[in-house]
Design a protein around this motif. Structure first.
Motif, PDB file in Angstrom:
ATOM      1  N   PHE A   5      24.847  19.299  46.473  1.00  0.00           N
ATOM      2  CA  PHE A   5      25.071  20.414  45.547  1.00  0.00           C
ATOM      3  C   PHE A   5      24.442  20.257  44.378  1.00  0.00           C
ATOM      4  O   PHE A   5      23.667  20.842  43.775  1.00  0.00           O
ATOM      5  CB  PHE A   5      26.533  20.514  45.236  1.00  0.00           C
ATOM      6  N   LEU A   6      24.496  19.013  43.591  1.00  0.00           N
ATOM      7  CA  LEU A   6      23.667  18.492  42.469  1.00  0.00           C
ATOM      8  C   LEU A   6      22.246  18.360  42.641  1.00  0.00           C
ATOM      9  O   LEU A   6      21.569  18.804  41.975  1.00  0.00           O
ATOM     10  CB  LEU A   6      24.291  17.079  42.014  1.00  0.00           C
ATOM     11  N   ILE A   7      21.532  17.992  43.913  1.00  0.00           N
ATOM     12  CA  ILE A   7      20.422  17.858  44.145  1.00  0.00           C
ATOM     13  C   ILE A   7      19.557  19.529  44.210  1.00  0.00           C
ATOM     14  O   ILE A   7      18.565  19.504  43.775  1.00  0.00           O
ATOM     15  CB  ILE A   7      20.150  17.385  45.744  1.00  0.00           C
ATOM     16  N   ILE A   8      20.456  20.363  44.531  1.00  0.00           N
ATOM     17  CA  ILE A   8      19.762  21.588  44.296  1.00  0.00           C
ATOM     18  C   ILE A   8      20.148  22.320  43.106  1.00  0.00           C
ATOM     19  O   ILE A   8      19.349  23.023  42.533  1.00  0.00           O
ATOM     20  CB  ILE A   8      20.849  22.506  45.564  1.00  0.00           C
ATOM     21  N   LEU A   9      21.263  21.917  42.508  1.00  0.00           N
ATOM     22  CA  LEU A   9      21.760  22.918  41.114  1.00  0.00           C
ATOM     23  C   LEU A   9      20.662  22.196  40.017  1.00  0.00           C
ATOM     24  O   LEU A   9      20.476  23.335  39.228  1.00  0.00           O
ATOM     25  CB  LEU A   9      23.174  22.380  40.926  1.00  0.00           C
ATOM     26  N   ILE A  10      20.804  21.108  39.859  1.00  0.00           N
ATOM     27  CA  ILE A  10      20.132  20.598  38.720  1.00  0.00           C
ATOM     28  C   ILE A  10      18.580  21.055  38.637  1.00  0.00           C
ATOM     29  O   ILE A  10      17.992  21.854  37.624  1.00  0.00           O
ATOM     30  CB  ILE A  10      20.167  18.995  38.560  1.00  0.00           C
ATOM     31  N   PRO A  11      17.646  20.970  39.558  1.00  0.00           N
ATOM     32  CA  PRO A  11      16.510  21.482  39.526  1.00  0.00           C
ATOM     33  C   PRO A  11      16.441  23.073  39.168  1.00  0.00           C
ATOM     34  O   PRO A  11      15.343  23.565  38.615  1.00  0.00           O
ATOM     35  CB  PRO A  11      15.891  21.199  40.871  1.00  0.00           C
ATOM     36  N   ALA A  12      17.502  23.815  40.003  1.00  0.00           N
ATOM     37  CA  ALA A  12      17.569  25.184  39.754  1.00  0.00           C
ATOM     38  C   ALA A  12      17.739  25.632  38.399  1.00  0.00           C
ATOM     39  O   ALA A  12      17.175  26.715  37.749  1.00  0.00           O
ATOM     40  CB  ALA A  12      18.445  25.882  40.767  1.00  0.00           C
ATOM     41  N   VAL A  13      18.523  24.880  37.678  1.00  0.00           N
ATOM     42  CA  VAL A  13      18.966  25.187  36.390  1.00  0.00           C
ATOM     43  C   VAL A  13      17.813  24.752  35.551  1.00  0.00           C
ATOM     44  O   VAL A  13      17.453  25.412  34.346  1.00  0.00           O
ATOM     45  CB  VAL A  13      20.296  24.411  35.750  1.00  0.00           C
TER      46      VAL A  13
END
Length: 63
Positions: A5-13
């Motif tokens: 979840f963090l691998i996807i969320l951090i770049p998206a933000v």
């Protein structure tokens, strides 16, 4: 929190913040309503998929 979840969320933000900075720099006012709507859809999808996968994982071991 799940690492995937963090691998996807951090770049998206970071990409969303980058778009906001670039839009401000070139003088275009971004539509915050559309951005908020996209965030609601994104997090709603994550929540829905998380609930669906949790429900299905319990029944997978009973066969």
């Amino acid at each position: 929190m799940n690492r995937g979840f963090l691998i996807i969320l951090i770049p998206a933000v970071l990409v969303a913040l980058g778009y906001l900075v670039v839009f401000r720099y070139i003088g275009v006012t971004p539509g915050y309503g559309r951005l908020a709507g996209a965030m609601i859809v994104f997090f709603g999808g994550i929540w829905w998929l998380g609930r669906r996968n949790k429900r299905n994982s319990g029944s997978a071991g009973s066969n």
